[in-house]
Design an enzyme around this catalytic site. Structure first.
Site, short mmCIF file in Angstrom:
data_model
loop_
_atom_site.label_atom_id
_atom_site.label_comp_id
_atom_site.label_asym_id
_atom_site.label_seq_id
_atom_site.Cartn_x
_atom_site.Cartn_y
_atom_site.Cartn_z
CG HIS A 60 -2.18 -0.76 0.92
ND1 HIS A 60 -2.25 -2.03 1.00
CD2 HIS A 60 -3.52 -0.21 0.90
CE1 HIS A 60 -3.55 -2.39 0.93
NE2 HIS A 60 -4.29 -1.37 0.72
CG HIS A 77 2.04 -2.76 6.57
ND1 HIS A 77 2.75 -3.74 6.00
CD2 HIS A 77 0.93 -2.83 5.56
CE1 HIS A 77 2.34 -4.35 4.97
NE2 HIS A 77 1.01 -3.80 4.71
#
Length: 553
Positions: A141, A192
Site C-alpha cells: 500500500h 504494518h
C-alpha cells in the site's frame, strides 16, 4: 471431481510442523536475514499498540475505507479509464510504477517471510479478507501510494503553466495528503509496522524517480522498434516471474505479482501494435488514444467508458473458466515429459481432474458477481473486520516462537515469572496475599483501576507481555477497545511437555482460515487474462470505440 483431499491435507496440518519451520523451508542466507529482522517486528509492536490508543469509531471507518484507495483493485479499475480518456502517458506511467511496486514488494515479502506486527496486542482493522494472509514487509500500500504521489507532484511542478498556480498547489497538497493518509493508515489499522511503511515508501519513491527519468524513453523505444522490442520486454518479465522466491508459507503475494506482470506484457504488446494501426496519435507519447471531451460530449465519453468496462469483465468471466478447461491436459503432458515448472503450494495438474469454481481467488479484479457486495461495503465503511490474534501461518509461527522464547527466559529467572504473572495477567478475584504476587503499593492499585494515568513506559511494557497471547478471532465490532480485557491467553513460565506443545500448535492452527487449493494452471491463466485486459485497455477497446462511432473520428 475436484482436487483430491490428500493433496491438500499437509497444508491443513501445518500446526504439527516443528518450530524451526523457516530454517527448514528457507535457504540459510534468507533464514539468517529473516532472523536479523524479526526483532524489529517484535520491538515496534508495543509502540504500534500504543499508537492505537488514538482509535475512535470515526477514524476506524476512515482508515479502513481509504485503504481501498491503495489496493490493486482500485488502480486496475482506474488505469483503463486513463487510457480511454486520452491520458495514455499517465496510464503507461502508472502501469510501470504499480507493476514494479506490486512485483518487487511481493518479491521481498516472499524472500524474507516477515510477519505483520503481532496481534495481540494489536487490533487489525481491514475491509480486505486477504490482506492479513500476506507477509508484512514491505508495505505494498505504501509503495503504491508514494509512487503515485511522487510522480504526480513532480509532474505538476514540471508543468507550472498547465494549471493556475493555486490549482497546482492544491493538487500537490492533495497528493501529499493521499500518500500520508495511506501510509499512516497502515500503522493505525495494525496492518504494518514502521519498518514496513518506511521501506515501502522508499521503494515507491525510487520507482517514481525511475519512471520520471526513463519512462518516456521506454515508451518510445517499444513503439518505434520492431516486434523484437516488446518481445525482449516480455521475456525479461517472464524471467522475473520464474525467479520469484518461493515463500515458506502459503502467501498470495505471488498471485498479485503474476497479475501485474501480465498487465505489463499486454500493455507493451498493445502499445507497439496500436502505434501501427492508424488509430493512434503520437502526442504526448506514441500510441496515445485520441480523445477530445469538447467535441465528443459527456454522454459519448461516459458510453465508451461503460462499454470498455463491460468488455473487460466479459473477457475475465469467459477466459478464466475456458483456460481452466484447456490448460490442465496440456500441463499434464508437460509434467509427463518433465517440462513443467512446479511451485510450492500449487497443485500439479496430475493431482487433480478438474478445477472447481473458485471463490476469493483474485485480489486484483474481482468477478462481476462480487461487485454489488463490494459497492455495498464501500457505502457502509463501518462494516469492517476488527481481528485479534494470529490470522496467517506466518502469524501463528511467530506467535509460537515468541511464546517459546518467553518461556525459556522465564524459566531461567524466577524473577521473570513473578513480573509476568503480576504485570499482565492479574485476576480480579486474586487475593492480595497471594504469595506469587509482589506487594502492591497504593499507586499501583490506583493505576490498576484506572484512577491514575498509566505511564507510557508501563503501557509499552504491558503490551510487550501481550505479544504471543490470545486466540484468533474476527468480529465486526465498531468501538475501539477501552482496555486490555479483550485479550485472552494463558502464558506460563513452566516448561511444556511435548504433548502440550503439540496441542498448543494444533489449537492455534486449527483456528486459522484454511487456504484454498491453488492450481498450477492459475499462473499461466493470470498472465493471459491480465495480459488480455491490458491489451483491451491499450488497443482493443480504443479501436472498438472508433468503429462504434464513440471515438474522436
Amino acid at each position: 471431481m475436484c482436487a483430491q483431499h490428500d493433496a491438500t491435507e499437509p497444508r491443513l496440518d501445518a500446526g504439527m510442523k516443528h518450530h524451526d519451520h523457516y530454517a527448514q523451508r528457507l535457504p540459510p542466507w534468507r533464514n539468517s536475514l529473516r532472523k536479523q529482522l524479526i526483532p524489529i517486528v517484535r520491538w515496534e509492536t508495543p509502540y504500534l499498540a500504543l499508537l492505537q490508543q488514538l482509535r475512535t469509531p470515526s477514524l476506524d471507518s476512515y482508515f479502513a475505507f481509504t485503504a481501498n484507495l491503495g489496493t490493486h483493485t482500485f488502480f486496475m479499475v482506474m488505469l483503463p479509464i486513463l487510457f480511454w480518456c486520452g491520458y495514455t502517458n499517465v496510464g503507461r506511467a502508472m502501469v510501470h510504477m504499480l507493476a514494479g511496486g506490486v512485483f518487487w514488494s511481493g518479491f521481498v515479502k516472499d524472500m524474507l517471510c516477515l510477519p505483520r506486527p503481532l496481534s495481540p496486542p494489536l487490533y487489525r482493522i481491514t475491509m480486505s479478507g486477504s490482506a492479513a494472509l500476506e507477509y508484512g514487509f514491505p508495505s505494498t500500500h505504501s509503495t503504491n501510494a508514494v509512487s503515485v504521489a511522487v510522480y504526480a507532484i513532480q509532474t505538476l511542478r514540471s508543468a507550472p503553466n498547465l494549471h493556475h498556480p493555486n490549482v497546482s498547489l492544491g493538487l500537490q497538497m492533495l497528493f501529499y495528503f493521499y500518500a500520508a493518509s495511506i501510509v499512516f493508515g497502515r500503522l493505525y489499522c495494525g496492518m504494518h509496522g514502521f519498518f514496513d511503511v518506511i521501506v515501502g515508501s522508499l521503494l515507491g519513491a525510487a520507482l517514481a524517480v525511475v519512471q520520471l527519468m526513463y519512462g518516456d524513453m521506454l515508451d518510445v523505444w517499444v513503439a518505434s522498434g520492431t516486434y523484437v522490442n516488446p518481445l525482449i520486454l516480455t521475456l525479461i518479465i517472464l524471467l522475473l516471474v520464474r525467479i520469484h522466491p518461493e515463500p515458506a508459507d502459503d502467501c498470495p503475494c505471488f498471485d498479485d505479482s503474476i497479475a501485474f506482470a501480465g498487465v505489463v506484457i499486454g500493455c507493451q504488446i498493445g502499445a507497439w501494435h496500436y502505434h501501427r494501426s492508424g488509430f493512434a496519435i503520437d502526442y504526448p507519447i506514441p500510441s496515445t488514444v485520441p480523445f477530445d471531451l469538447k467535441s465528443m460530449g459527456i454522454l459519448k465519453a461516459a458510453a465508451r467508458i461503460l462499454l470498455g468496462v463491460v468488455i473487460i469483465f466479459v473477457w475475465r468471466a469467459t477466459m478464466k473458466p475456458t483456460l481452466f478447461k484447456i490448460l490442465p491436459p496440456i500441463f499434464r503432458v508437460l509434467e509427463h515429459v518433465r517440462l513443467n515448472m512446479p511451485r510450492v503450494f500449487f497443485l500439479s495438474a496430475s493431482k487433480y481432474t478438474s478445477i472447481p469454481t473458485l471463490r476469493g481467488d483474485d485480489n486484483v479484479i474481482p468477478p462481476a458477481s462480487e461487485l454489488p457486495q463490494m459497492l455495498k461495503n464501500l457505502a457502509h465503511p463501518r462494516k469492517r473486520s476488527v481481528s485479534v490474534g494470529p490470522q496467517s501461518a506466518a502469524d501463528a509461527y511467530e506467535t509460537l516462537a515468541y511464546r517459546n522464547r518467553r518461556r525459556r527466559e522465564s524459566i531461567n529467572s524466577q524473577d521473570s515469572i513473578i513480573l509476568e504473572e503480576s504485570a499482565w495477567s492479574p485476576s480480579k478475584e486474586g487475593s492480595q496475599n497471594d504469595p506469587k504476587l509482589p506487594p502492591k503499593s497504593k499507586a499501583n492499585i490506583l493505576l490498576g483501576v484506572g484512577l491514575l494515568p498509566t505511564p507510557i513506559s508501563s503501557r509499552v511494557h504491558s503490551y510487550e507481555h501481550m505479544i504471543g497471547t490470545g486466540a484468533p478471532k474476527a468480529t465486526s465490532i465498531t468501538p475501539p477497545p477501552e482496555g486490555d480485557a479483550g485479550f485472552a491467553g494463558d502464558f506460563s513460565g513452566v516448561e511444556q511437555s511435548p504433548v502440550e506443545e503439540e496441542n498448543e500448535k494444533r489449537e492455534i492452527f486449527m483456528k486459522l482460515e484454511k487456504p484454498r487449493a491453488r492450481y498450477d494452471v492459475e499462473v499461466v491463466t493470470k498472465l493471459i487474462v491480465y495480459g488480455g485486459i491490458a491489451w483491451l485497455a491499450v488497443e482493443g477497446n480504443p479501436i472498438l470505440f472508433e468503429l462504434c462511432q464513440l471515438g474522436r473520428g
